[in-house]
Scaffold this motif. Structure first.
Motif, PDB file in Angstrom:
ATOM      1  N   PHE A  11       8.647  27.876 -18.078  1.00  0.00           N
ATOM      2  CA  PHE A  11       9.117  28.729 -18.930  1.00  0.00           C
ATOM      3  C   PHE A  11       8.031  29.666 -19.555  1.00  0.00           C
ATOM      4  N   ASP A  12       8.456  30.984 -19.179  1.00  0.00           N
ATOM      5  CA  ASP A  12       7.557  32.173 -19.408  1.00  0.00           C
ATOM      6  C   ASP A  12       8.173  33.077 -20.575  1.00  0.00           C
ATOM      7  N   LYS A  13       7.108  33.603 -21.373  1.00  0.00           N
ATOM      8  CA  LYS A  13       7.585  34.258 -22.714  1.00  0.00           C
ATOM      9  C   LYS A  13       6.670  35.559 -22.800  1.00  0.00           C
ATOM     10  N   ALA A  14       6.984  36.612 -23.166  1.00  0.00           N
ATOM     11  CA  ALA A  14       6.134  37.749 -23.338  1.00  0.00           C
ATOM     12  C   ALA A  14       6.700  38.571 -24.879  1.00  0.00           C
ATOM     13  N   SER A  15       5.620  39.106 -25.388  1.00  0.00           N
ATOM     14  CA  SER A  15       5.833  39.545 -26.649  1.00  0.00           C
ATOM     15  C   SER A  15       6.646  41.182 -26.486  1.00  0.00           C
ATOM     16  N   LYS A  16       7.132  41.533 -27.435  1.00  0.00           N
ATOM     17  CA  LYS A  16       7.847  42.698 -27.236  1.00  0.00           C
ATOM     18  C   LYS A  16       7.284  43.845 -26.641  1.00  0.00           C
ATOM     19  N   ASN A  17       5.992  43.906 -27.070  1.00  0.00           N
ATOM     20  CA  ASN A  17       5.278  45.163 -26.383  1.00  0.00           C
ATOM     21  C   ASN A  17       4.614  44.917 -25.297  1.00  0.00           C
ATOM     22  N   ASN A  18       4.887  43.491 -24.879  1.00  0.00           N
ATOM     23  CA  ASN A  18       4.295  43.140 -23.247  1.00  0.00           C
ATOM     24  C   ASN A  18       2.747  42.951 -23.196  1.00  0.00           C
TER      25      ASN A  18
END
Length: 431
Positions: free
Chosen positions: A217-224
């Motif tokens: 599972f990968d996740k990134a913040s809104k501003n990347n």
């Protein structure tokens, strides 16, 4: 002269016919160009110069040195990859050409279900769905090679089989999740000139198929600026017993020393034809953050399980064992990376630590040639220090020093640390 008189009557028909042929040719060319628009060709080459501490050093940094050599130029990889993509399908072929020969790296097809776009069938020669390090391309990796333990238990990373993937599309609440599960020969592929070359490539010598799966599972913040990933892998396979000699237990002799003990063939007389276990369980995590000092990346992997091989080796074999007695060992292994991109520059610093303990039940002086033990029981760790310079979008320079340590034992040739550190200078070109 009469024929010239009638020429004006035939000219329109001539030009109509010529236009028709031209239109037909243009349509064919447009159709052909549309077809070839779907083809993508990529590749990379990695020439490198290496130095090691002693001539003939055995290593996992591109294969063993020859007996009279402690330095060498080699082309570590020379890849060309062809990818043809249609609406819901894809064909991939990747070849490797170096001074050691030409070999197949990948050849597989992918079919995506047309309704959800989330289920994908892959069949052919492909990466095993195990470990983050295996999934990361050698063109992107920040170090010259994958960890020693992966080169031993999953030689050359790829295998022949069939895999089903569940990967939700961007609109799904489960976006970022990826589940792979497949059946594989368990033989791996052969690559000329590397340490893990161990047989006939993908020609499967037995009926056993290995089940391999990975959940990630990968996740990134809104501003990347912050990225996070976590994964878990399972390898459930085995090697064929060719006789009834199975050494899977260590017991103390009358002097209090551990020695290999063969499975009781009186109560288990029919081991031949059954499966000796290859069971690997692994977890991995990735984290990166972009700040004023640049992008900081931390990665770690841990693996443990059972590995069945021979008395003298702990690697996965591609053929039926030349010496059919099977030895099953409990192992653990892992690695950790610290990677720092310096600001917005092209400079990158890398530190990696890894270890592989092929037999967690034995340590140091317990491992003795006089007790029937071999180099297959010896634990290794390595600390790598590297610097990468990204010259432009195509060229990368890599400088990496790998400090390799083996535990001191009573095995002949391994009573102290062997001099086998390796320094690699590499330039990579990719397109």
């Amino acid at each position: 002269m009469k024929s010239i008189k009638f020429l004006p009557f035939f000219l329109p028909f001539f030009f109509i016919n010529l236009k028709s042929q031209t239109d037909s040719l243009v349509k064919e060319l447009l159709k052909e160009s549309e077809r070839w628009k779907n083809l993508k060709i990529t590749g990379w080459i990695q020439p490198q110069l290496q130095f090691t501490d002693s001539s003939g050093a055995k290593n996992f940094d591109g294969g063993d040195f020859l007996p009279n050599s402690d330095k060498r130029f080699i082309i570590r990889r020379g890849r060309v990859k062809f990818t043809y993509s249609a609406k819901n399908s894809q064909y991939v072929m990747q070849l490797n050409a170096t001074e050691r020969g030409v070999n197949l790296v990948e050849a597989y097809l992918k079919v995506t279900d047309p309704l959800t776009k989330s289920f994908i069938l892959t069949a052919g020669t492909m990466n095993r769905p195990y470990s983050f390090e295996i999934q990361q391309s050698s063109a992107d990796r920040e170090t010259p090679e994958r960890s020693r333990y992966l080169q031993i238990i999953t030689p050359n990373e790829r295998d022949l089989g069939m895999m089903l993937t569940y990967q939700p599309v961007a609109a799904s609440r489960l976006y970022g999740l990826k589940i792979d599960a497949g059946l594989f020969n368990g033989t791996g592929i052969a690559v000329p000139g590397t340490t893990s070359l161990n047989g006939a490539g993908v020609v499967d010598p037995d009926y056993i198929k290995d089940f391999i799966s990975r959940i990630h599972f990968d996740k990134a913040s809104k501003n990347n600026k912050i990225k996070f990933g976590i994964g878990s892998s399972l390898y459930y396979g085995g090697v064929l017993f060719q006789n009834n000699h199975w050494y899977n237990e260590l017991k103390k002799d009358t002097s209090g020393n551990f020695v290999w003990t063969m499975q009781d063939t009186v109560s288990n007389p029919n081991m031949k034809g059954r499966i000796a276990p290859r069971r690997y369980y692994a977890g991995d995590v990735q984290f990166s953050i972009k700040s004023g000092i640049g992008v900081t990346t931390i990665r770690a992997e841990y693996a443990q399980g059972q590995q069945s091989s021979t008395k003298d080796e702990n690697k996965s074999w591609a053929t039926l064992l030349a010496t059919p007695d099977v030895y099953t060992r409990n192992f653990n292994a892992g690695c950790a990376y610290f990677i720092q991109r310096i600001g917005n520059s092209k400079h990158e610093l890398v530190c990696k630590y890894e270890w592989y303990d092929p037999n967690t039940e034995l340590k140091g002086n317990q491992i003795a040639s006089s007790l029937g033990f071999t180099k297959a029981e010896i634990k290794y760790n390595a600390t790598g220090l590297g610097y990468n310079y990204y010259y432009d979008e195509h060229v990368k320079f890599m400088f990496y020093y790998n400090i390799v340590k083996n535990e001191a034992t009573r095995v002949v040739g391994y009573t102290k640390d062997v001099r086998d550190n390796v320094f690699t200078m590499r330039v990579q070109y990719r397109f």
